[in-house]
Motif scaffolding. Structure first.
Motif, PDB file in Angstrom:
ATOM      1  N   UNK A   1       8.660 -88.240   8.551  1.00 24.93           N
ATOM      2  CA  UNK A   1       7.567 -89.141   8.176  1.00 24.93           C
ATOM      3  C   UNK A   1       7.860 -90.589   8.578  1.00 24.93           C
ATOM      4  N   UNK A   2       6.806 -91.320   8.812  1.00 23.40           N
ATOM      5  CA  UNK A   2       6.939 -92.711   9.248  1.00 23.40           C
ATOM      6  C   UNK A   2       7.631 -93.579   8.205  1.00 23.40           C
ATOM      7  N   UNK A   3       7.405 -93.289   6.929  1.00 23.22           N
ATOM      8  CA  UNK A   3       7.967 -94.101   5.854  1.00 23.22           C
ATOM      9  C   UNK A   3       8.788 -93.238   4.903  1.00 23.22           C
ATOM     10  N   UNK A   4       9.663 -93.887   4.159  1.00 25.03           N
ATOM     11  CA  UNK A   4      10.361 -93.222   3.058  1.00 25.03           C
ATOM     12  C   UNK A   4      10.291 -94.152   1.852  1.00 25.03           C
ATOM     13  N   UNK A   5      10.773 -93.671   0.724  1.00 30.01           N
ATOM     14  CA  UNK A   5      10.757 -94.519  -0.471  1.00 30.01           C
ATOM     15  C   UNK A   5      11.927 -95.491  -0.497  1.00 30.01           C
TER      16      UNK A   5
END
Length: 112
Positions: free
Chosen positions: A101-105
């Motif tokens: 995914x493009x982002x993570x937390x």
């Protein structure tokens, strides 16, 4: 040896990649061993979601998800039905296609 096809990701592998890894290896280990520096803030101990991936092909060939992974995935950015934590997803003999995914937390990144 199964092949993991990684779809292009702007940071980790802009052109996509294909890596081979022996059955019994986690997807996270396979990526790291092949120079794809996927986040893994908890050092692959199933305590975060930074190594979240989406398995586009071959999902059913992976080991069954345990309760701890299921609970953590609820916190992952961009969760989909075929999401896994790459540190917990163990390769069998089938090839896979995965997307990071493009982002993570993760708010702060470190080199491991």
């Amino acid at each position: 040896m199964p092949v993991i096809k990684i779809l292009p990701h702007p940071e980790y592998c802009p052109n996509g990649a294909e890596v081979k890894a022996p059955a019994g290896t986690s997807i996270c280990e396979a990526l790291l061993d092949n120079g794809i520096e996927i986040e893994h803030a908890c050092d692959m101990s199933c305590a975060c979601t930074t190594c979240h991936i989406i398995v586009r092909e071959g999902f059913a060939s992976l080991n069954e998800m345990e309760e701890g992974e299921e609970d953590l995935l609820d916190r992952a950015w961009g969760l989909e039905p075929n999401s896994r934590l790459s540190c917990q997803a163990i390769l069998e003999q089938k090839d896979l296609v995965v997307e990071i995914p493009k982002y993570s937390i993760n708010h702060a990144k470190e080199k491991h």
